[in-house]
Design a protein around this motif. Structure first.
Motif, short mmCIF file in Angstrom:
data_model
loop_
_atom_site.label_atom_id
_atom_site.label_comp_id
_atom_site.label_asym_id
_atom_site.label_seq_id
_atom_site.Cartn_x
_atom_site.Cartn_y
_atom_site.Cartn_z
N LYS A 68 0.60 -1.50 -0.22
CA LYS A 68 -0.42 -0.12 -0.21
C LYS A 68 0.54 1.15 0.01
CE LYS A 68 -0.79 0.22 5.51
NZ LYS A 68 -0.31 1.81 5.17
N ASP A 69 2.30 1.09 0.61
CA ASP A 69 2.98 2.33 0.72
C ASP A 69 3.11 2.88 -0.93
OD1 ASP A 69 3.12 2.26 2.94
OD2 ASP A 69 4.39 1.22 3.95
N LEU A 101 1.31 1.76 -3.62
CA LEU A 101 0.51 1.68 -4.33
C LEU A 101 -0.32 3.18 -4.13
CD1 LEU A 101 -0.69 -1.62 -4.17
CD2 LEU A 101 0.23 -0.49 -6.34
N GLU A 102 0.06 3.72 -3.33
CA GLU A 102 -1.03 5.32 -2.49
C GLU A 102 0.91 6.11 -2.89
OE1 GLU A 102 -1.86 4.62 1.03
OE2 GLU A 102 -3.63 3.07 0.46
N SER A 103 1.33 6.03 -3.25
CA SER A 103 2.44 7.04 -3.36
C SER A 103 2.15 7.54 -4.68
CB SER A 103 3.89 5.98 -3.57
OG SER A 103 4.56 7.38 -3.46
N LYS A 104 2.15 8.79 -4.64
CA LYS A 104 2.41 9.42 -6.55
C LYS A 104 3.08 9.36 -6.71
CE LYS A 104 -1.32 13.10 -4.35
NZ LYS A 104 -2.52 14.47 -4.84
N GLN A 120 2.45 6.51 -9.54
CA GLN A 120 2.15 6.16 -10.70
C GLN A 120 2.21 5.63 -11.60
OE1 GLN A 120 -1.45 5.76 -9.16
NE2 GLN A 120 -0.16 5.04 -7.42
N VAL A 143 2.42 -0.41 -11.07
CA VAL A 143 1.41 0.35 -9.76
C VAL A 143 0.27 0.26 -10.34
CG1 VAL A 143 1.04 2.32 -8.35
CG2 VAL A 143 3.50 1.04 -8.70
N GLN A 144 -0.42 1.08 -11.90
CA GLN A 144 -1.45 1.42 -12.34
C GLN A 144 -1.94 -0.26 -11.91
OE1 GLN A 144 -0.82 2.72 -16.23
NE2 GLN A 144 0.62 4.63 -15.42
N LYS A 173 -1.94 -2.72 -10.21
CA LYS A 173 -1.98 -3.49 -8.73
C LYS A 173 -0.95 -4.49 -9.04
CE LYS A 173 -6.17 -0.65 -7.64
NZ LYS A 173 -5.39 0.44 -7.18
#
Length: 359
Positions: A269-270, A272-275, A278, A283-284, A286
């Protein structure tokens, strides 16, 4: 067979192809590991070590982080360990082993290389990393039996490294049969993965180690090539040594899958949620995963190797049904006589960030 509930035709092929290997493994352990005390062994540095008796007070130091978990799994106990590296303790206390061996919580841990302090622990066996030559030699001069283990002697081949360690430690704990079962599972799993249909374009993968910050980190190297090759993926950072890269360099590589090992405290999540992350395909889509935590950090050689190879294959090819939880349950029961609950299996597959603490 050790592997159960997999495709019967694939398993049959694996059995026939692997029969000779299994016989050779059994012969090896029958010849090399059947010994009584006093026991003379040759460690990974080529030094002869005489153990006059079965050790009851084992000190692990000098950066040999994976060794305590191997001792626990071979001995079915943590009671002989009287001092271990702090990084080892953090992993053990975050693993399912704490449920079975609560004494793990009481093992003193630290990173001392002070000879007087180590001798004050009254060890009858000291284990160190062969690269820490100063500490290993200093302990040998005290006449304490000292075993030096290497992580690089076998060119970062996880299977051969694990076998090299088992050849030394299985006889110490009268665990020859257990060691042979571990190696059989590893060999069977490797052959099983090889027998599966491989796509023309294997997924492009990177394994992340330590993070300096969000833009600078270390990747690949060491055991990464072996693990990805034997689980059906392509390592996009294939150099032998760990590489330091920037996020911009990772953009250019653009892996399809990102794995986080346990030498950091990052969770998927660190990322995946980082801008900042992206733009990456992984990451896109998942496809960012944290390595499982069995008896130890799975990236390093450990008895959890066959489970890690199956887990990696299942992450590479999620459309295939590997019945992974059933495999995990079967492995630890058949080899170590540990009956894992569903919660403990989930703990292996979804470890906490604390397992990555090294200090």
């Amino acid at each position: 067979m050790m592997l159960t509930n997999i495709d019967c035709r694939a398993l049959s092929a694996v059995c026939w192809q692997n029969a000779l290997k299994i016989l050779l493994v059994c012969a090896l352990f029958g010849k090399v590991l059947s010994a009584e005390f006093p026991l003379e062994i040759v460690d990974n540095s080529g030094t002869k070590v005489l153990l006059p008796k079965s050790p009851e007070r084992i000190v692990v130091g000098g950066g040999m982080w994976p060794l305590p978990s191997l001792v626990v799994m071979l001995d079915s106990s943590a009671k002989r360990l009287v001092y271990i590296p702090r990084a080892s303790a953090n992993a053990l206390r975050s693993s399912f082993l704490l449920d079975f061996y609560p004494e793990i919580a009481q093992i003193p841990a630290g990173n001392s290389e002070n000879i007087e302090e180590l001798l004050g622990l009254k060890p009858d066996l000291f284990v160190c990393h062969s690269a820490n030559t100063k500490l290993c030699e200093s302990m040998r001069k005290t006449k304490i039996p000292t075993i030096a283990l290497s992580v690089s002697k076998w060119e970062y081949d996880s299977s051969r490294t694990l076998q090299g360690w088992l050849e030394i430690f299985a006889p110490i704990f009268n665990a020859e049969q257990k060691a042979a079962k571990i190696l059989q599972w590893v060999s069977d799993t490797q052959e099983f993965v090889k027998s599966l249909p491989q796509p023309l374009n294997a997924p492009r993968v990177v394994i992340l180690h330590r993070f300096d910050n969000q833009r600078h980190f270390s990747v690949g190297g060491l055991f990464a090539n072996y693990l990805l090759q034997h689980s059906g993926a392509r390592n996009v950072i294939s150099q032998k040594n760990i590489q330091n890269v920037t996020l911009e360099e990772l953009y250019a590589i653009n892996p399809e899958i990102i794995y986080l090992n346990h030498f950091n405290d990052k969770l998927p999540k660190d990322i995946l949620e980082s801008k900042l992350w992206q733009p990456l395909d992984a990451v896109q889509n998942k496809r960012v995963y944290k390595f499982p935590l069995g008896s130890y950090r799975a990236f390093a050689p450990s008895v959890d190797l066959p489970i890690l190879l199956l887990w990696l294959q299942a992450r590479h090819y999620p459309h295939r049904d590997f019945q992974l939880r059933e495999k995990i349950s079967a492995y630890y029961k058949e080899v170590f006589d540990l009956t894992l609950s569903n919660a403990q299996i989930e703990k292996i597959l979804n470890p906490t960030a604390q397992a990555g603490a090294l200090e």
